[in-house]
Design an enzyme around this catalytic site. Structure first.
Site, PDB file in Angstrom:
ATOM      1  N   ASP A 214       0.867  -1.157   0.000  1.00 28.22           N
ATOM      2  CA  ASP A 214       0.000   0.000   0.000  1.00 28.22           C
ATOM      3  C   ASP A 214       0.917   1.224   0.000  1.00 28.22           C
ATOM      4  O   ASP A 214       2.108   1.106   0.266  1.00 28.22           O
ATOM      5  CB  ASP A 214      -0.836  -0.056   1.283  1.00 28.22           C
TER       6      ASP A 214
ATOM      7  N   THR B 158      -0.126   4.949   1.046  1.00 32.65           N
ATOM      8  CA  THR B 158      -0.327   5.894   2.131  1.00 32.65           C
ATOM      9  C   THR B 158      -0.217   5.198   3.471  1.00 32.65           C
ATOM     10  O   THR B 158      -0.876   4.199   3.707  1.00 32.65           O
ATOM     11  CB  THR B 158      -1.710   6.550   1.999  1.00 32.65           C
TER      12      THR B 158
END
Lengths: 1195, 345
Positions: free
Chosen positions: A427, A429
């Site tokens: 991922d 963020t």
């Protein structure tokens, strides 16, 4: 409490819901019907006393797997579901029958020990859960005791219908219906981190009819009946109605407070318990996480099956020979081996029914050779893995000081899988980045401000002109660069022209003023004033927004109070040169949504001017500018392009003055739309908002840095050197994702980017076509076309050409993941050095993960921090959760939680590598030792007419796995290190041993099995040859079965333990203790067991002190067999070490040569040994050098 | 990594003192996996010295063992066919008949045999280690007169005429019953049959007050009968027999001759050939043997030691040559090139 109660405020204005009331339409008509039958009598203890309470159950929650009553049957069932354990159970049962070659007790004991150990572990784990439950169940909450008195009571004693008072920062003890709160309009703020991982606060509001119940005493005579749906798992729906004073009011999710969420920013609330205990939505939602098994373990199962096959095979052979021998014992009534009395026998040895006897013998053989199957393997592995997890948890290098978080291995199943990761799906963020936004630059009126250096710029600057040698030694110390400076969270802006009020001297001071005012006004943040220091901090829904408010504060526009209708600032007034308090009437908030990509506020300032402030993404904002508002547009566009290049998030700010008439018209429509009760209300509100958000005047743009976490580029570089591929799956937009790609060197200038996007003008125009299916088909065709083009490009490129990067957006991904396209997509993606999927939904993340996992058959690791990563984490072979900013949801559903992305390096390269090595060596060794032992038993049968007589005493047999050989293996599994952690990190390519599975290849496994057979052969035949029929000692005594058994067993114990000593490369005192202790323990056992009464020790009675120990030949045989059995392995290992060392052995050579401390030498080796990487900053540096030289050559 | 390690070592960190209930792992060498350890690797020096050490130890042991074995004098006489009158065709019937089965022959002593000389009988193809056979005994009954009736494991030799057999079971029932007597120059050589069994067996496994009862009274007679007035603990032939042999070819101690036999002596043996090995084609041998410190005559141990020692010496030599001819250059990175391995993909 009266006087000091905080001033009540009404915030309902800033949120849209207050206007949307639930009505009795639709689902509410279902109440009373099936699935909607719950009736709650509120505050009526006497009515609830009877059937209802017991019917609905109390608030006691149990998350344990077992109860005292079910523990035994349930855990036994779990145990014996395993094939190997079941087999041993059958053996144990059979051992009570005469088929058994050994006594039943000796066979049952090890099984009991092993099963008890595993069950003990289960019980311990369950006890921990139980303790947590007890802790949870005994939390206190204020409950209405009648007569308006509230008193503390335990959570578990709550009943449906109770009224509770929950105070600030407390958790809700059950699912509640919100009745009232400390605010007049009965709203409250709720943090649902525990439920969905979202950190932003959610607002709930009670029905107006109950909102006046703000005192304890008002509940004295409060009565109500709630009818609602039955317990279900849906967090976001609730249907019910409240009967109050014979009036029905509809209830919606808006009034529902869920257990395990937390009350925030609200002094207290009163709530009515509606679901308790296991009926609560949280508990209904809790599902067992999918249990994952490592590839090593899966292969281990295959080896077990293989051993079962060998077992059946040799048993079968044995039973055939036995059958023949038995049949021949009685020919025409004449006994051959008369001493066996074949004429008068049991079924087991009956020559007349030789086939039956052979079949029964088959069973006996299955039991006898059961020592081929390592009974203690599973339990040993479990013990080892638990200890390995403790090492991971305790690793100081993976402890994050700032959040006080050590690494946390939540499952111990996957330790060795960490050493085999091929692809990491990450991922963005919160994982690669900190998810803390820093206001770093801005462009106002076409002038760029802000001299801060972004991580990307810094990373690039670091490459330039720095020789690689220094780079490599130095970068271990780099990560602290960004720590020290930013003293204010969210603010990293430096520009003398604007700071400290200097902006008034700038050419466009009025625009700057507007800019700052907009930042201070246009948001939904809530200020919190520290009463002691007077400092203001902000509670905002998104970190960007917090950064804006903080920036405004730091630049002289301090937002300090928000009331229902006003926003108050302390503004720096350029005319007076003083700070003045100023408040704005807040008229409307046009909220942000992902489709609108902007938010606006409408305010009336003190002069009475109506203003619309708006901020939003460039793509939507530029088209809404007024013709005369485009003064700075070119400059601004240029600036935001620059900012995007530097990896920043940009927003465009604009404003507009409204006239009264226009506003009144808008407000009327807007209010009406908000009060609408229909499914498309949102859309209508949006349409109306859009009408007023036009003809804007551009002020400028902001640039916020989404900061990379410490050490991320370095970590990625190491992982790339280790040959691990990294894919980024993010929900962010393509530009941001690419920025981050550049920032962490996954992308670089020389790379050929293959961008597959459906966000093109053609695609957009296609979307407008009415017929959705043709549009979809057309988009799909275009995606397919792009994929094919990419593949062509990929096919053309050979090894030396530039690396490829694939960037694909969410919409294209939808089509790329369809069954007929996905192979093509995967082929392209696997070929690319970097893959970035942006705008991808949680589901797509999971789908991509599954695709990679299944199609490439390689180990995938997913790493993420938010609730949107949960699917991906659960789908991947290993899910790593970052326990940090975005709540605990990801960490809770992960297999291992770490605090920072950079710890991944140590987790994989050190712990992963070690665990993989340990477990695989351990399993190989297990098979070795059991084959070595089992085959001596088989060989003996050849000389015992395959009758099933064991060569050893029953207890020797059964304690072999449990006592004499188990501890060294566990020590190996826990402590062995091929090379130290420092060298693991220095030579990342070592990791490839795990990815290519060289330590657990079939070749290696079979090699060990062969070594086992070889050892067994040498042990058995040397022993029987040396103890043939002559006297074995001076006293003329001959070796009988007892002596031969004891001698052979001694040899086996020595050989397998010394084999262990030979095959480990890390001798701590524990290894010495276990290995030599194991051998010593055998002698002690033999001595002690031998002195027991003959009825207990049977054939082992005094076998050591009277028979073996005084005979020199016993000791000489032991020495001979030991050396002879180890010789083949030793010779093989020395040759292999010398002529074709494996990766870790090469490093051992370097270490041995003492060259690891010679930095120059290590560097040469690294240069040679490092895999040619295509991503990471090393590659970036190399690429920039080689392309430079290439260019000069061309010139 | 380095930054976190710096944090790891930082005990001076002011925040550490403030947070008392920190989750920071405690430092210990154990949990950080930094226990002091020796990390042996198979360097040429280590390998060669290991091989040399083995050969240096093994060759002398091998020589000593071989000498010991060669010193043992052993006379083996196979008699199962020689002791059958040549006119007998059905050997099984003959052996089961009640005819006189005395058999006489003489043994020639080739080499001086120092006392004690052990007399063994050797049986071939006799599966004393058959599971049915091994299990067919009652240890309780042998040890304890009160346990006379615990004969469950002994079937079918558990009872005869309704009463328990002591000692019961197939092993006791099939007791070897050939007898030997020796004479030299018409003087009897006494065979001492005391002390041929293990002391622990006599004292703890066979009861002093357990007497044979009802033995060999069942329908088929097995082997030897026992004197019912002598307790089991003194019936050493039985005790020796009851220790089941490990392999189908085995010797059992018959007795000891406690005088030296001189080179050239001729020993006359009178043998009662009663034991039936003919049904299963088993050979019978009479063995007279001296012992050395290592036991009886068996060259295997000595030869194996010499072989392993020699092999190790050869390997040491081979490795030395290889290292000299083609030394591994200290830190030559070409040996460390991963390019030879399919590292990348």
């Amino acid at each position: 409490m009266g006087g000091q109660r905080r001033k009540k405020r009404h915030f309902s204005r800033i949120h849209a819901f207050s206007c949307g009331k639930a009505s009795f339409k639709g689902e509410h008509s279902l109440i009373g019907g099936p699935g909607f039958s719950r009736i709650v009598y509120c505050n009526e203890a006497e009515r609830g006393e009877g059937s209802l309470v017991s019917y609905y159950g109390d608030n006691y929650v149990s998350t344990t797997k077992y109860t005292v009553a079910t523990f035994l049957p349930k855990s036994l069932f779990e145990q014996f579901r395993r094939v190997a354990n079941f087999y041993f159970l059958v053996c144990a049962i059979l051992s009570f029958f005469p088929v058994s070659p050994y006594s039943s007790v000796s066979n049952v004991v090890p099984l009991v020990v092993v099963v008890a150990a595993t069950m003990g572990k289960e019980a311990l784990e369950d006890w921990r859960r139980k303790k947590q439950d007890i802790d949870m169940n005994n939390r206190k909450v204020k409950v209405h005791q009648g007569e308006g008195v509230f008193d503390y009571s335990k959570w578990k004693d709550l009943k449906v219908g109770d009224i509770v008072k929950v105070e600030k920062d407390e958790f809700f003890p059950a699912d509640l219906i919100l009745l009232s709160s400390s605010y007049d309009d009965a709203i409250c703020y709720v943090e649902t981190t525990n439920l969905d991982g979202e950190t932003n606060l959610k607002v709930k509001q009670a029905l107006e009819e109950t909102s006046k119940l703000q005192e304890d005493s008002s509940f004295q005579n409060f009565k109500a009946i709630i009818k609602c749906e039955d317990p279900n798992a849906n967090l976001y729906s609730f249907v019910g109605n409240l009967e109050l004073e014979e009036q029905l009011y509809p209830l919606a999710p808006q009034q529902l407070l869920l257990r395990d969420s937390k009350l925030r920013n609200t002094e207290f609330i009163y709530g009515l318990v509606i679901f308790t205990g296991h009926d609560t939505k949280v508990m209904q939602n809790s599902t067992e996480p999918p249990s994952k098994r490592s590839t090593v373990e899966k292969r281990m199962d295959k080896i077990i099956y293989f051993l079962f096959f060998v077992l059946f095979f040799i048993s079968f052979i044995g039973s055939i020979f036995f059958g023949i021998a038995t049949r021949e014992d009685l020919e025409n009534g004449v006994m051959k081996r008369w001493y066996l009395r074949p004429d008068d026998t049991t079924i087991y040895f009956n020559p007349k029914k030789a086939p039956v006897a052979a079949m029964l013998q088959f069973l006996t053989a299955l039991m006898l050779y059961s020592y081929l199957i390592p009974i203690s393997l599973y339990v040993s592995i479990e013990i080892v893995k638990v200890l390995q997890s403790i090492f991971i948890n305790q690793d100081l290098h993976m402890y994050y000081e700032e959040t006080d978080q050590p690494a946390h291995a939540r499952t111990s199943n996957l330790n060795e899988e960490l050493g085999q990761v091929d692809t990491i799906l990450s991922d963005k963020t919160g994982t690669l980045t900190c998810n803390s936004m820093e206001f770093i630059k801005c462009s106002i009126a076409g002038i760029a401000y802000g001299q801060g250096v972004t991580e990307v710029e810094r990373a690039l600057a670091r490459r330039k002109g720095v020789p690689i040698f220094q780079e490599l030694t130095e970068y271990d110390n780099v990560p602290q660069t960004s720590d020290a400076k930013s003293s204010i969270k969210g603010f990293n802006f430096m520009d003398e022209r604007i700071m400290n009020g200097n902006w008034i001297n700038e050419p466009h001071a009025d625009v700057i003023q507007n800019f700052l005012r907009l930042l201070a006004v246009c948001h939904t943040a809530i200020p919190e004033v520290d009463e002691e220091t007077g400092k203001v901090s902000y509670e905002a829904e998104s970190p960007d927004e917090a950064a804006f408010v903080v920036a405004a504060r730091e630049l002289g526009f301090e937002f300090y109070e928000r009331t229902q209708t006003t926003i108050s600032l302390r503004e720096f007034n350029p005319k007076s040169g003083k700070t003045a308090e100023r408040s704005y009437k807040l008229l409307n908030i046009l909220e942000f949504s992902s489709t609108r990509k902007r938010m606006s506020v409408i305010i009336r300032d003190e002069e009475g001017k109506l203003l619309l402030f708006s901020k939003g993404a460039d793509s939507v904002m530029f088209e809404r500018l007024a013709r005369d508002g485009r003064e700075f547009i070119e400059k601004t566009k240029q600036h935001i392009d620059e900012y995007a290049d530097a990896g920043l998030r940009t927003l465009i700010l604009a404003y507009r003055e409204l006239d009264e008439e226009e506003y009144n018209l808008f407000n009327k429509e807007f209010m009406e739309a908000k009060n609408l009760v229909s499914a498309d209300r949102e859309q209508i509100v949006e349409e109306i908002s859009e009408k007023i958000e036009k003809d804007l005047i551009l002020i400028g743009a902001t640039a916020v840095e989404d900061k990379l976490q410490n050490g991320v580029p370095e970590c990625i570089d190491k992982l790339a050197q280790a040959g691990i591929k990294l894919w980024i799956l993010t929900g962010d937009k393509m530009e941001t994702a690419i920025n981050i790609g550049f920032a962490c060197s996954l992308l670089r200038q020389g790379m050929k980017q293959i961008t597959i996007s459906s966000d093109t003008p053609e695609a957009k125009s296609l979307e407008k076509v009415e017929d959705k299916s043709t549009a979809a088909a057309a988009i799909k065709a275009s995606v397919l076309h792009q994929l094919k083009k990419g593949n062509e490009l990929f096919a053309k490129s050979d090894e030396h050409s530039e690396a490829l990067a694939l960037i694909i957006d969410g919409k294209s991904l939808t089509y790329a993941l369809e069954d007929d396209v996905k192979d093509l997509f995967l082929e392209l993606a696997v070929g690319c050095a970097s893959v970035i999927c942006c705008r991808s939904s949680p589901k797509q993340k999971a789908l991509v993960t599954r695709l990679v996992k299944i199609k490439t058959c390689s180990t995938t690791l997913a790493i993420g921090d938010g609730a949107n990563d949960v699917g991906m984490l659960q789908e991947a072979d290993i899910g790593i959760g970052i326990s940090g900013v975005e709540g605990m949801q990801a960490a809770m559903s992960s297999d291992i939680a770490i605090a920072q992305f950079r710890f991944l390096e140590r987790l994989l390269l050190v712990h992963g590598h070690w665990c993989y090595r340990r477990i695989s060596t351990m399993i190989c060794y297990f098979f070795y030792k059991n084959i070595a032992f089992g085959f001596t038993l088989f060989f003996y049968e050849i000389y015992a007419s395959f009758s099933g007589q064991a060569a050893y005493n029953d207890w020797f047999l059964s304690l072999y796995n449990v006592f004499f050989t188990s501890l060294p293996v566990i020590a190996l599994g826990v402590f062995d290190q091929d090379v130290s952690a420092r060298l693991c990190l220095k030579f990342p390519l070592l990791y490839q041993e795990g990815v290519q599975n060289v330590l657990f290849s079939w070749k290696r496994i079979l090699g060990w099995a062969f070594n086992g057979v070889l050892s067994a052969t040498i042990i058995f035949f040397f022993c029987i040859k040396a103890m043939e029929d002559q006297a074995f000692r001076k006293g003329g005594e001959v070796a009988d079965l007892e002596v031969l058994g004891a001698t052979m067993y001694t040899c086996v114990v020595w050989v397998v333990n010394c084999q262990m000593a030979l095959s480990i490369s890390y001798f701590t005192y524990l290894q010495h203790l276990f290995i030599w202790g194991g051998i010593l323990f055998w002698y002690i056992f033999l001595l002690v067991y031998g002195t027991m009464d003959p009825s207990l020790s049977t054939t082992a009675y005094k076998v050591l002190i009277e028979e073996c120990a005084p005979a020199p030949s016993y000791w000489l045989i032991t020495l001979l067999v030991l050396v002879a059995s180890l010789l083949p392995y030793f010779a093989y290992a020395s040759i292999q070490m010398r002529f074709c060392p494996m990766f870790h052995q090469m490093i051992q050579w370097i270490r041995n040569d003492g060259q690891t401390s010679d930095p120059e030498y290590v560097n040469i080796v690294r240069q040679r040994s490092i895999k040619h990487t295509t991503v990471g900053f090393t590659a970036r540096f190399e690429a920039s050098h080689s392309s430079g030289s290439l260019k000069s050559a061309q010139v | 990594m380095a930054s976190s390690s710096a944090a790891g070592a930082g005990s001076t960190d002011p925040t550490a003192a403030r947070r008392n209930n920190t989750k920071r792992p405690k430092y210990s060498k154990f949990t950080q996996q930094e226990l002091p350890a020796c990390k042996p690797i198979l360097t040429p020096r280590a390998v060669i010295s290991a091989f040399l050490l083995v050969s240096v130890v093994f060759v002398p042991i091998g020589v000593a063992a071989l000498i010991a074995s060669r010193k043992v004098v052993e006379i083996v006489y196979r008699y199962e066919s020689k002791c059958i009158p040549p006119n007998v065709t059905d050997k099984v019937a003959y052996i089961q008949s009640s005819a006189d089965k005395t058999c006489k022959f003489s043994l020639h002593v080739e080499k001086h045999m120092k006392s004690p000389i052990y007399v063994y009988y050797q049986l071939d193809n006799f599966y004393q280690n058959h599971r049915r056979y091994v299990k067919s005994r009652s240890d309780e009954q042998l040890r304890d007169p009160g346990e006379e009736d615990s004969t469950s494991a002994c079937k079918p030799e558990d009872t005869a005429n309704g009463k328990a057999i002591v000692p019961c079971g197939l092993i006791a029932w099939s007791l070897f019953n050939d007898t030997y007597s020796f004479s030299r120059d018409n003087h009897n050589l006494t065979v001492n049959k005391k002390g041929i069994s293990w002391k622990s067996d006599r004292e703890h496994k066979f009861g002093k007050n357990v007497f044979p009862k009802n033995f060999q009274n069942s329908s088929i007679k097995g082997g030897a009968s026992l004197n019912e007035s002598i307790p089991l603990s003194e019936q050493e032939d039985l005790i020796v027999w009851m220790r089941t042999a490990a392999l189908p070819t085995f010797r059992k101690l018959y007795g000891k001759i406690e005088v030296d036999l001189n080179e050239g002596d001729s020993i006359n043996v009178t043998l009662q050939n009663k034991y039936n090995t003919y049904s299963f084609n088993g050979r019978k041998k009479l063995v007279l043997s001296t012992t050395s410190w290592l036991g009886g005559k068996n060259d295997f141990l000595g030869i194996a030691y010499l072989t392993v020692g020699g092999l190790c010496f050869f390997l040491a030599l081979a490795f030395t040559i290889v290292y000299f001819v083609k030394p591994r250059q200290l830190g030559d990175p070409t040996y460390l090139s991963w390019n030879r391995n399919p590292g990348g993909h």
